[in-house]
Design a protein around this motif. Structure first.
Motif, PDB file in Angstrom:
ATOM      1  N   SER A 180       0.829  -1.211   0.000  1.00 53.85           N
ATOM      2  CA  SER A 180       0.000   0.000   0.000  1.00 53.85           C
ATOM      3  C   SER A 180       0.858   1.253   0.000  1.00 53.85           C
ATOM      4  CB  SER A 180      -0.925  -0.008   1.221  1.00 53.85           C
ATOM      5  OG  SER A 180      -1.785  -1.132   1.204  1.00 53.85           O
ATOM      6  N   VAL A 181       1.928   1.242   0.793  1.00 50.79           N
ATOM      7  CA  VAL A 181       2.824   2.401   0.833  1.00 50.79           C
ATOM      8  C   VAL A 181       3.503   2.608  -0.523  1.00 50.79           C
ATOM      9  CG1 VAL A 181       4.946   3.295   1.852  1.00 50.79           C
ATOM     10  CG2 VAL A 181       3.197   2.263   3.309  1.00 50.79           C
ATOM     11  N   ALA A 182       3.918   1.506  -1.163  1.00 55.51           N
ATOM     12  CA  ALA A 182       4.561   1.620  -2.473  1.00 55.51           C
ATOM     13  C   ALA A 182       3.599   2.162  -3.518  1.00 55.51           C
ATOM     14  CB  ALA A 182       5.101   0.256  -2.897  1.00 55.51           C
ATOM     15  N   ILE A 183       2.349   1.721  -3.475  1.00 56.19           N
ATOM     16  CA  ILE A 183       1.348   2.210  -4.443  1.00 56.19           C
ATOM     17  C   ILE A 183       1.077   3.693  -4.227  1.00 56.19           C
ATOM     18  CG2 ILE A 183      -1.058   2.014  -5.141  1.00 56.19           C
ATOM     19  CD1 ILE A 183      -0.874  -0.978  -4.601  1.00 56.19           C
ATOM     20  N   GLU A 184       0.951   4.102  -2.977  1.00 53.66           N
ATOM     21  CA  GLU A 184       0.682   5.504  -2.688  1.00 53.66           C
ATOM     22  C   GLU A 184       1.852   6.392  -3.093  1.00 53.66           C
ATOM     23  OE1 GLU A 184      -2.064   6.897  -1.779  1.00 53.66           O
ATOM     24  OE2 GLU A 184      -3.141   4.991  -1.658  1.00 53.66           O
ATOM     25  N   SER A 185       3.066   5.944  -2.835  1.00 48.23           N
ATOM     26  CA  SER A 185       4.231   6.746  -3.215  1.00 48.23           C
ATOM     27  C   SER A 185       4.345   6.864  -4.732  1.00 48.23           C
ATOM     28  CB  SER A 185       5.506   6.125  -2.640  1.00 48.23           C
ATOM     29  OG  SER A 185       5.713   4.823  -3.163  1.00 48.23           O
ATOM     30  N   GLN A 186       4.024   5.786  -5.452  1.00 54.40           N
ATOM     31  CA  GLN A 186       4.051   5.846  -6.913  1.00 54.40           C
ATOM     32  C   GLN A 186       2.952   6.754  -7.443  1.00 54.40           C
ATOM     33  OE1 GLN A 186       6.420   4.424  -8.660  1.00 54.40           O
ATOM     34  NE2 GLN A 186       5.648   5.211 -10.603  1.00 54.40           N
TER      35      GLN A 186
END
Length: 276
Positions: A180-186
């Motif tokens: 989830s953190v990776a998706i939000e940062s992208q």
């Protein structure tokens, strides 16, 4: 700009995924604390500062015994606890995958626990070295005992933390959180300009307009000497005919395949001993 962001993320991840950064920070903090307490002990020794009676620890020999016991106990606990923890994580990684060890290393609780133990050991060792023939660092010994009590609390937290971390629901929740953190940062970075190669139509057009022979040197003799090279040459010719038909059929309607740039001369075995 995207390259700078990726480089920054890589460095941040490298600092996160190690067991030396946080312990180093805590050791430096322990050294700074010892400098302060040692200055206070010197002031007490010269009569410039008074301390309560419960802070005094008698003679230099008794002070050495106390600090030696504290330092030995701390380093022993660190070695035993982390050795057992690594064994438990190795067994858990056989079920959940090697990701468990990476999660253990980058876990902030693990890094703080290791740093707390190491910092306490360094502080106790520094206080032990500062003891003179008549000088006793009463304040430093008191702080060292307080740090040992803190280490016990951190040890209880660490055992409970690891016991919960290797449970399957928590492992899945950790993975989901990272995704989830990776998706939000992208998503926050916005669209990234990607560089793609030629399309399928462009590749087919190049088959009809260009092409050439791929020349080889010594290995080219395999085409006539090695039994298996003829099969590979035939396969390459078949690939060339298929590509030619896909690009527009045969050349001039005579049944000959179009020039695709694929040569039978590429069918070599790579330099075997027979052809060497």
């Amino acid at each position: 700009m995207a390259g700078i962001v990726l480089e920054s993320d890589r460095r941040r991840e490298a600092l996160r995924t190690n067991l030396w950064f946080m312990p180093t920070v805590e050791v430096l903090a322990a050294v700074g604390l010892f400098v302060v307490t040692d200055a206070l002990d010197r002031a007490v020794y010269h009569g410039e500062l008074g301390i309560p009676n419960w802070v005094t620890f008698g003679t230099p020999d008794s002070a050495r015994q106390v600090l030696t016991a504290i330092a030995a106990a701390i380093i022993t606990v660190v070695g035993v606890v982390f050795s057992i923890t690594i064994v438990a994580l190795t067994l858990a990684s056989t079920q959940f995958g090697p990701r468990m060890l990476r999660t253990f290393i980058r876990d902030r609780g693990t890094q703080v626990t290791l740093g707390t133990f190491v910092a306490s050991f360094v502080y106790a060792t520094a206080a032990l070295v500062s003891i003179g023939s008549e000088f006793v660092p009463h304040i430093s010994i008191t702080v060292s005992i307080a740090s040992m009590v803190l280490d016990l609390a951190v040890l209880i937290f660490f055992i409970n933390h690891i016991a919960n971390a290797i449970q399957l629901p928590n492992v899945i929740a950790e993975i989901a959180g990272e995704v989830s953190v990776a998706i939000e940062s992208q998503r926050d970075r916005g669209p990234v300009d990607a560089q793609f190669g030629p399309s399928a139509e462009e590749l087919l057009a190049q088959l009809t307009t260009g092409g050439g022979e791929v020349r080889v040197t010594a290995a080219d003799r395999c085409r006539t000497r090695c039994p298996g090279s003829r099969g590979r040459a035939a396969s390459l010719r078949g690939i060339g005919r298929s590509a030619g038909r896909a690009a527009g059929g045969t050349a001039g309607g005579s049944g000959a395949p179009a020039d695709t740039g694929v040569s039978a001369r590429t069918a070599s075995c790579g330099g075997c001993r027979r052809c060497g």
